[in-house]
Scaffold this motif. Structure first.
Motif, mmCIF file in Angstrom:
data_model
loop_
_atom_site.group_PDB
_atom_site.id
_atom_site.type_symbol
_atom_site.label_atom_id
_atom_site.label_comp_id
_atom_site.label_asym_id
_atom_site.label_seq_id
_atom_site.Cartn_x
_atom_site.Cartn_y
_atom_site.Cartn_z
ATOM 1 N N UNK A 53 18.193 -8.738 -47.384
ATOM 2 C CA UNK A 53 18.493 -9.617 -46.251
ATOM 3 C C UNK A 53 17.204 -10.292 -45.812
ATOM 4 N N UNK A 54 17.282 -11.605 -45.628
ATOM 5 C CA UNK A 54 16.087 -12.335 -45.204
ATOM 6 C C UNK A 54 14.972 -12.248 -46.233
ATOM 7 N N UNK A 55 13.746 -11.998 -45.748
ATOM 8 C CA UNK A 55 12.590 -11.923 -46.655
ATOM 9 C C UNK A 55 11.907 -10.561 -46.616
ATOM 10 N N UNK A 56 12.493 -9.589 -45.871
ATOM 11 C CA UNK A 56 11.831 -8.293 -45.740
ATOM 12 C C UNK A 56 12.742 -7.079 -45.929
ATOM 13 N N UNK A 57 14.033 -7.237 -45.699
ATOM 14 C CA UNK A 57 14.912 -6.074 -45.622
ATOM 15 C C UNK A 57 15.625 -5.779 -46.949
ATOM 16 N N UNK A 58 15.438 -4.551 -47.429
ATOM 17 C CA UNK A 58 16.180 -4.054 -48.585
ATOM 18 C C UNK A 58 17.198 -3.041 -48.072
ATOM 19 N N UNK A 59 18.447 -3.181 -48.477
ATOM 20 C CA UNK A 59 19.469 -2.234 -48.041
ATOM 21 C C UNK A 59 19.090 -0.828 -48.513
ATOM 22 N N UNK A 60 19.042 0.158 -47.617
ATOM 23 C CA UNK A 60 18.590 1.505 -47.996
ATOM 24 C C UNK A 60 19.465 2.206 -49.032
ATOM 25 N N UNK A 61 20.696 1.781 -49.191
ATOM 26 C CA UNK A 61 21.593 2.409 -50.168
ATOM 27 C C UNK A 61 21.745 1.578 -51.449
ATOM 28 N N UNK A 62 21.022 0.448 -51.521
ATOM 29 C CA UNK A 62 21.250 -0.434 -52.668
ATOM 30 C C UNK A 62 20.961 0.228 -54.009
ATOM 31 N N UNK A 63 19.804 0.810 -54.175
ATOM 32 C CA UNK A 63 19.439 1.370 -55.481
ATOM 33 C C UNK A 63 20.425 2.445 -55.922
ATOM 34 N N UNK A 64 20.805 3.313 -54.988
ATOM 35 C CA UNK A 64 21.753 4.366 -55.341
ATOM 36 C C UNK A 64 23.116 3.776 -55.713
ATOM 37 N N UNK A 65 23.615 2.854 -54.886
ATOM 38 C CA UNK A 65 24.911 2.243 -55.173
ATOM 39 C C UNK A 65 24.897 1.484 -56.494
ATOM 40 N N UNK A 66 23.819 0.754 -56.738
ATOM 41 C CA UNK A 66 23.696 -0.054 -57.959
ATOM 42 C C UNK A 66 23.709 0.844 -59.203
ATOM 43 N N UNK A 67 23.070 1.979 -59.092
ATOM 44 C CA UNK A 67 22.995 2.919 -60.231
ATOM 45 C C UNK A 67 24.300 3.692 -60.400
ATOM 46 N N UNK A 68 24.807 4.283 -59.318
ATOM 47 C CA UNK A 68 25.940 5.186 -59.421
ATOM 48 C C UNK A 68 27.265 4.457 -59.665
#
Length: 294
Positions: free
Chosen positions: A128-143
């Protein structure tokens, strides 16, 4: 001499002889009582059984659902498992998630099914924007991918920020591969920017992502926002449109939409929060042809 006759004795009353009930009659009475006890016990066991109440409740629920759906569009029916109405003319279904859904059991998501409806794809918030990474993104993307769900990543666009820098930030955090869905930009608010500024930064975002990936991104927006600020400005880009609780998406004949977010309150196994539910505008072959090939 006259002999007097003795008066005749009064007739004796016959006393009724009490008869003992025959053994056969007694046995018959006992048999009737036994059968009655067995019958009443059986009825009591049925009434006390949780299966009986489950059957009654299920029958009542089905009847009530029939009453609720009577006269409604037959192509827009209630799916009890998902707890929402789903348009039946679409065959490829999915969800979109973010940190708001918490930790997800993607295997349960994948195996859930009612009739022919099951989860084929998932859009997952990345940045989101230029600084925020969703905290669950990596896990969701992998699982999600591990469970066999086809994934696509989306960026929540901030119109007051540089579109080019947002695109760069998005691509730094997402590595799309062959078989993934195209990248998505979610634009649904002006956030204090003018419509002209929003469109300028959005154009910069789209062009940056396409130049880097070789694939045009998908634009996500609500139907009203799209009609007010985006329609006719971004011809050639595929659309994902949000419009809730309707049997059909009436976005206009010339609107080239690919995905329809038709509910924001679905219940899906493995997710402890309501989730958005989506339909793909096409069959499974068209869906496969839409995926990234390089």
């Amino acid at each position: 001499m006259t002999v007097k006759k003795k008066p005749a004795a009064p007739p004796r009353k016959k006393t009724a002889v009490k008869r003992k009930p025959s053994p056969r009659k007694k046995k018959k009475t006992n048999k009737i009582n036994t059968n009655l006890i067995i019958a009443l016990t059986g009825i009591a066991l049925i009434l006390l059984s949780p299966f009986y109440y489950g059957y009654v409740l299920n029958t009542f629920s089905s009847a009530w659902q029939w009453v609720r759906d009577f006269g409604k569009d037959p192509h827009y029916r209630t799916y009890k498992s998902f707890d929402i109405n789903i348009p039946t003319k679409y065959t490829v279904h999915g969800i979109d998630v973010s940190y708001a859904q918490g930790k997800i059991d993607w295997h349960k998501v994948k195996v859930m099914q009612e009739d022919s409806v099951h989860i084929t794809f998932a859009f997952i918030k990345a940045t989101e924007g230029v600084l925020l990474v969703d905290p669950y993104f990596k896990r969701n993307w992998r699982e999600a991918a591990k469970a066999g769900i086809i994934c696509g990543a989306y960026h929540y666009f901030r119109p007051e920020k540089s579109g080019k820098w947002q695109a760069r930030f998005f691509m730094q955090n997402v590595n799309v591969e062959k078989g993934d869905m195209p990248m998505v930009v979610d634009v649904e608010t002006l956030k204090g920017a003018s419509p002209e500024q929003m469109r300028k930064e959005l154009k910069a975002f789209l062009e940056s992502v396409e130049a880097k990936t070789g694939t045009k991104p998908i634009i996500y927006s609500g139907l009203s926002f799209y009609k007010d600020y985006l329609q006719s400005y971004f011809e050639g880009y595929r659309l994902w449109i949000a419009h809730y609780y309707k049997p059909e998406l009436k976005a206009g004949r010339n609107t080239q939409w690919l995905f329809w977010q038709h509910s924001d309150k679905a219940r899906v196994n493995g997710i402890n929060h309501t989730v958005d539910f989506d339909a793909f505008h096409g069959d499974s072959i068209a869906f496969r042809n839409m995926l990234i090939t390089d």
